[in-house]
Design a protein around this motif. Structure first.
Motif, short mmCIF file in Angstrom:
data_model
loop_
_atom_site.label_atom_id
_atom_site.label_comp_id
_atom_site.label_asym_id
_atom_site.label_seq_id
_atom_site.Cartn_x
_atom_site.Cartn_y
_atom_site.Cartn_z
N TRP A 1 0.84 -1.21 0.00
CA TRP A 1 0.00 0.00 0.00
C TRP A 1 0.87 1.25 0.00
N ASN A 2 1.86 1.29 0.87
CA ASN A 2 2.72 2.47 0.98
C ASN A 2 3.51 2.72 -0.30
N GLU A 3 3.82 1.64 -1.02
CA GLU A 3 4.53 1.79 -2.29
C GLU A 3 3.61 2.33 -3.38
N ARG A 4 2.37 1.86 -3.40
CA ARG A 4 1.45 2.23 -4.48
C ARG A 4 0.70 3.54 -4.21
N LEU A 5 0.40 3.80 -2.94
CA LEU A 5 -0.36 5.00 -2.60
C LEU A 5 0.37 5.78 -1.51
N PRO A 6 1.53 6.31 -1.84
CA PRO A 6 2.33 7.00 -0.81
C PRO A 6 1.66 8.25 -0.25
#
Length: 266
Positions: A27-32
């Protein structure tokens, strides 16, 4: 966004034993730009947290009320018996419920296994929590059956566990309120299901637009290239059909339509 609007965020509840680390990392990689907030909740209270708006989605234990909550089953856990390291049960790699018939089996109030008939002999009182039951097992008072993840969560050097082959199992699911299937929930569904960033099942990014609101030249060019490929394919298909009708053994008995005459698979 105006000054009074808060930035978007995603709140994920999870029950003890579930480890959401991998999905949170993706999630943090795709929606920072969209923070993900984690909240651990008791297994019995997870549905209430979701229905009360305390979280957008949750990693919960099945079953859930499907009239109020949507759920995607993710996996089913092995059930194990937690025992002292010097217990006789440790002589086997796995056991059955019948093997525990003479044991005092603790049944905490927060038990997550759906027993039709409790195994072993009951204790005088039910421990309030699984953590309390683990302490009693360490004191030699009884055994405890739990999903494997909970046995690992409450790991102690003086305890071990063995698989119970015929005990009820506990399933884990991603769940959210039936009437609150948001775009962010769909994004998280895509992550837990292993979809790629460009998967057609997920949300699609809006086409880039110029200041006057029109699609950029890059999009227009790509559309023209696609149209050109389709036209070229149609021309080749026509030529193939002609060769098929007149080719072959010279008597007009060639394969009908030729290779170019067959419709392309979508």
């Amino acid at each position: 966004m105006t000054g009074s609007e808060a930035p978007p965020s995603f709140r994920l509840a999870y029950v003890p034993g579930v480890t959401p680390d991998k999905w949170v990392r993706i999630w943090n990689e795709r929606l920072p730009d969209v923070p993900l907030a984690l909240t651990q909740v008791p297994a019995a209270g997870a549905a209430g947290v979701l229905l009360d708006g305390g979280a957008d989605a949750g990693l919960v234990r099945l079953p859930v009320d499907r009239t109020l909550l949507s759920a995607i089953p993710l996996y089913t856990e092995t059930t194990v018996v937690l025992i002292p390291r010097d217990h006789l049960v440790t002589a086997a790699d796995e056991v059955t419920v019948a093997d525990l018939a003479d044991e005092i089996v603790l049944h905490p109030l927060d038990d997550v296994l759906g027993w039709e008939r409790l195994p072993g002999r009951p204790a005088l009182e039910r421990p309030a929590t699984t953590a309390d039951a683990v302490e009693l097992v360490a004191a030699g008072i009884g055994a405890l059956l739990v999903p494997l993840s909970l046995a690992r969560l409450h790991h102690r050097k003086d305890l071990t566990y063995r698989t119970v082959t015929d005990a009820p199992a506990s399933g884990v699911a991603l769940s959210w309120p039936e009437d609150a299937h948001t775009d962010l929930v769909e994004d998280f569904i895509g992550i837990v299901r292993g979809r790629t960033v460009n998967s057609t099942r997920g949300r699609q990014p809006e086409p880039a637009r110029s200041k006057d609101g029109k699609q950029t030249a890059g999009k227009q060019t790509a559309r023209k290239q696609t149209a050109g490929k389709q036209t070229g394919g149609a021309r080749r298909g026509t030529g193939g059909s002609h060769r098929g009708a007149t080719g072959g053994n010279g008597k007009g008995k060639g394969r009908s339509g030729g290779r170019g005459g067959k419709p392309r698979r979508p």
